[in-house]
Design a protein around this motif. Structure first.
Motif, mmCIF file in Angstrom:
data_model
loop_
_atom_site.group_PDB
_atom_site.id
_atom_site.type_symbol
_atom_site.label_atom_id
_atom_site.label_comp_id
_atom_site.label_asym_id
_atom_site.label_seq_id
_atom_site.Cartn_x
_atom_site.Cartn_y
_atom_site.Cartn_z
ATOM 1 N N ALA A 38 0.835 -1.198 0.000
ATOM 2 C CA ALA A 38 0.000 0.000 0.000
ATOM 3 C C ALA A 38 0.869 1.247 0.000
ATOM 4 O O ALA A 38 1.855 1.334 0.734
ATOM 5 N N VAL A 39 0.491 2.224 -0.813
ATOM 6 C CA VAL A 39 1.170 3.517 -0.870
ATOM 7 C C VAL A 39 0.494 4.450 0.130
ATOM 8 O O VAL A 39 -0.739 4.478 0.208
ATOM 9 N N PRO A 40 1.257 5.213 0.918
ATOM 10 C CA PRO A 40 0.636 6.138 1.873
ATOM 11 C C PRO A 40 -0.344 7.071 1.189
ATOM 12 O O PRO A 40 -0.086 7.573 0.088
ATOM 13 N N GLY A 41 -1.471 7.319 1.850
ATOM 14 C CA GLY A 41 -2.500 8.177 1.289
ATOM 15 C C GLY A 41 -2.844 9.321 2.224
ATOM 16 O O GLY A 41 -2.200 9.529 3.253
ATOM 17 N N GLY A 42 -3.874 10.072 1.858
ATOM 18 C CA GLY A 42 -4.277 11.209 2.670
ATOM 19 C C GLY A 42 -3.260 12.325 2.597
ATOM 20 O O GLY A 42 -2.841 12.749 1.524
ATOM 21 N N ALA A 43 -2.820 12.786 3.789
ATOM 22 C CA ALA A 43 -1.823 13.860 3.838
ATOM 23 C C ALA A 43 -0.409 13.355 3.610
ATOM 24 O O ALA A 43 0.516 14.150 3.445
ATOM 25 N N ASP A 44 -0.213 12.026 3.600
ATOM 26 C CA ASP A 44 1.126 11.452 3.482
ATOM 27 C C ASP A 44 1.493 11.027 2.073
ATOM 28 O O ASP A 44 2.644 10.676 1.816
ATOM 29 N N GLY A 45 0.545 11.003 1.154
ATOM 30 C CA GLY A 45 0.865 10.554 -0.193
ATOM 31 C C GLY A 45 -0.368 10.404 -1.053
ATOM 32 O O GLY A 45 -1.494 10.710 -0.637
ATOM 33 N N PRO A 46 -0.190 9.882 -2.272
ATOM 34 C CA PRO A 46 -1.312 9.777 -3.220
ATOM 35 C C PRO A 46 -2.222 8.584 -2.981
ATOM 36 O O PRO A 46 -3.282 8.492 -3.579
ATOM 37 N N GLY A 47 -1.798 7.623 -2.130
ATOM 38 C CA GLY A 47 -2.575 6.407 -1.954
ATOM 39 C C GLY A 47 -2.380 5.466 -3.127
ATOM 40 O O GLY A 47 -1.563 5.693 -4.018
ATOM 41 N N GLY A 48 -3.125 4.377 -3.123
ATOM 42 C CA GLY A 48 -3.006 3.402 -4.192
ATOM 43 C C GLY A 48 -2.184 2.195 -3.762
ATOM 44 O O GLY A 48 -1.840 2.032 -2.588
ATOM 45 N N VAL A 49 -1.843 1.357 -4.729
ATOM 46 C CA VAL A 49 -1.160 0.100 -4.460
ATOM 47 C C VAL A 49 -0.083 -0.126 -5.512
ATOM 48 O O VAL A 49 -0.286 0.150 -6.696
ATOM 49 N N LEU A 50 1.075 -0.640 -5.071
ATOM 50 C CA LEU A 50 2.123 -1.115 -5.972
ATOM 51 C C LEU A 50 2.005 -2.624 -6.093
ATOM 52 O O LEU A 50 1.920 -3.332 -5.083
ATOM 53 N N ILE A 51 1.995 -3.126 -7.320
ATOM 54 C CA ILE A 51 1.837 -4.559 -7.582
ATOM 55 C C ILE A 51 3.080 -5.076 -8.275
ATOM 56 O O ILE A 51 3.533 -4.507 -9.275
ATOM 57 N N GLY A 52 3.644 -6.146 -7.732
ATOM 58 C CA GLY A 52 4.814 -6.768 -8.331
ATOM 59 C C GLY A 52 4.453 -8.069 -9.007
ATOM 60 O O GLY A 52 3.703 -8.884 -8.466
ATOM 61 N N GLY A 53 4.976 -8.264 -10.193
ATOM 62 C CA GLY A 53 4.736 -9.488 -10.950
ATOM 63 C C GLY A 53 5.968 -9.843 -11.762
ATOM 64 O O GLY A 53 7.094 -9.482 -11.406
ATOM 65 N N GLU A 54 5.766 -10.530 -12.858
ATOM 66 C CA GLU A 54 6.881 -10.931 -13.707
ATOM 67 C C GLU A 54 7.266 -9.796 -14.639
ATOM 68 O O GLU A 54 6.432 -9.323 -15.426
ATOM 69 N N ASP A 55 8.501 -9.332 -14.520
ATOM 70 C CA ASP A 55 9.114 -8.338 -15.401
ATOM 71 C C ASP A 55 8.656 -6.906 -15.157
ATOM 72 O O ASP A 55 9.304 -5.972 -15.634
ATOM 73 N N TYR A 56 7.554 -6.689 -14.437
ATOM 74 C CA TYR A 56 7.009 -5.344 -14.298
ATOM 75 C C TYR A 56 6.572 -5.068 -12.864
ATOM 76 O O TYR A 56 6.280 -5.980 -12.091
ATOM 77 N N ILE A 57 6.510 -3.761 -12.551
ATOM 78 C CA ILE A 57 5.878 -3.263 -11.338
ATOM 79 C C ILE A 57 4.828 -2.247 -11.775
ATOM 80 O O ILE A 57 5.108 -1.369 -12.600
ATOM 81 N N GLU A 58 3.631 -2.359 -11.230
ATOM 82 C CA GLU A 58 2.513 -1.525 -11.663
ATOM 83 C C GLU A 58 1.944 -0.750 -10.483
ATOM 84 O O GLU A 58 1.910 -1.239 -9.352
ATOM 85 N N TYR A 59 1.505 0.470 -10.757
ATOM 86 C CA TYR A 59 0.812 1.285 -9.763
ATOM 87 C C TYR A 59 -0.647 1.405 -10.157
ATOM 88 O O TYR A 59 -0.971 1.721 -11.313
ATOM 89 N N VAL A 60 -1.550 1.166 -9.214
ATOM 90 C CA VAL A 60 -2.986 1.283 -9.485
ATOM 91 C C VAL A 60 -3.642 2.074 -8.363
ATOM 92 O O VAL A 60 -3.175 2.069 -7.214
ATOM 93 N N HIS A 61 -4.717 2.746 -8.712
ATOM 94 C CA HIS A 61 -5.498 3.522 -7.751
ATOM 95 C C HIS A 61 -6.952 3.487 -8.203
ATOM 96 O O HIS A 61 -7.226 3.529 -9.408
#
Length: 276
Positions: A38-61
């Motif tokens: 989990a990415v910090p949200g609210g006053a600490d950051g944009p929120g969302g999630v980092l997902i790790g898989g094969e060959d790539y890292i993805e950010y989703v919100h």
């Protein structure tokens, strides 16, 4: 053949008043996705999630319908909807073989700053930085993945507030490191803009205009990613090793309780951990 099954990321919301859990939002993720943070949200950051898989890292919100990208396509039928970044690959790694990201952790710093670390199945550790909109810190414009170091493959990455990295190794002794520096100016680096540009510019096969199919090929990922030669302890310093007498899972609270005296003193070069 077998039908192509989708893997999804879902948000669940707990209503304490009704004592009820409801599914709030879901989206399709990479089929090889196996870890998230989990990415910090609210006053600490944009929120969302980092997902790790094969060959790539993805950010989703959940509020991200289409990411603001500086790269545009000449084809109106192709639009980029993902913030996804290839990970740097070893020079001698086969192009047809993927590299799986096995663990991700996010570390909060002061003044609403944060960064993430990810480790691959080969032991390579990457620093993940999200590029935020200067006028709106809740909007993520891109992602940068840089090589930090090569360490023994671990079950997790635990970062302390004092700048220490504890690695519970998958095999052998667990290790405690200290960060020499975290700004990786000269490190091999990949960006999400490079991946987006490659997707928008690819006109070789109309069948892979769908983003999920475009990013499903390890050979294509090897062309997008920069290459490097593995090194040991360039940005980290080895502090001590922990000889494990009896192996058990490492809960985060137990790690903090056991490592606190060692982090503060570092007097014993090879402490032994006995589980009760």
């Amino acid at each position: 053949g077998m039908p192509q099954m989708e893997k999804q990321l879902a948000y669940y919301e707990l209503d304490l008043g009704l004592n009820h859990v409801s599914r709030r939002w879901a989206t399709t993720s990479h089929r090889t996705a196996c870890c998230l943070a989990a990415v910090p949200g609210g006053a600490d950051g944009p929120g969302g999630v980092l997902i790790g898989g094969e060959d790539y890292i993805e950010y989703v919100h959940e509020t991200m319908s289409a990411p603001p990208q500086s790269v545009t396509s000449t084809n109106p039928n192709k639009k980029a909807t993902k913030i996804i970044c290839a990970i740097p690959r070893r020079k001698l790694h086969p192009a047809h073989k993927g590299v799986l990201v096995t663990t991700i952790t996010v570390h909060r710093q002061k003044k609403s700053k944060f960064f993430a670390l990810a480790q691959s199945e080969l032991g390579d550790v990457y620093k993940i930085t999200l590029t935020l909109d200067p006028s709106d810190k809740t909007v993520v414009r891109g992602m940068i993945v840089s090589l930090l170091d090569t360490l023994p493959p671990g079950n997790a990455l635990n970062i302390s507030k004092s700048g220490m990295l504890f690695l519970p190794a998958e095999f052998g002794n667990h290790v405690l490191y200290q960060f020499e520096r975290i700004d990786l100016e000269d490190a091999p680096t990949c960006t999400s803009e490079e991946a987006t540009a490659a997707y928008l510019d690819d006109e070789s096969n109309p069948k892979i205009w769908e983003e999920a199919k475009f990013y499903a090929s390890s050979e294509r990922a090897s062309k997008l990613a920069c290459s490097f030669t593995p090194t040991m302890l360039v940005y980290l310093v080895l502090c001590t090793r922990f000889k494990i007498i009896r192996k058990k899972p490492w809960p985060n609270e137990r790690i903090k309780r056991i490592l606190e005296p060692t982090i503060n003193t570092l007097l014993c070069p090879l402490p032994m951990l006995h589980w009760c």
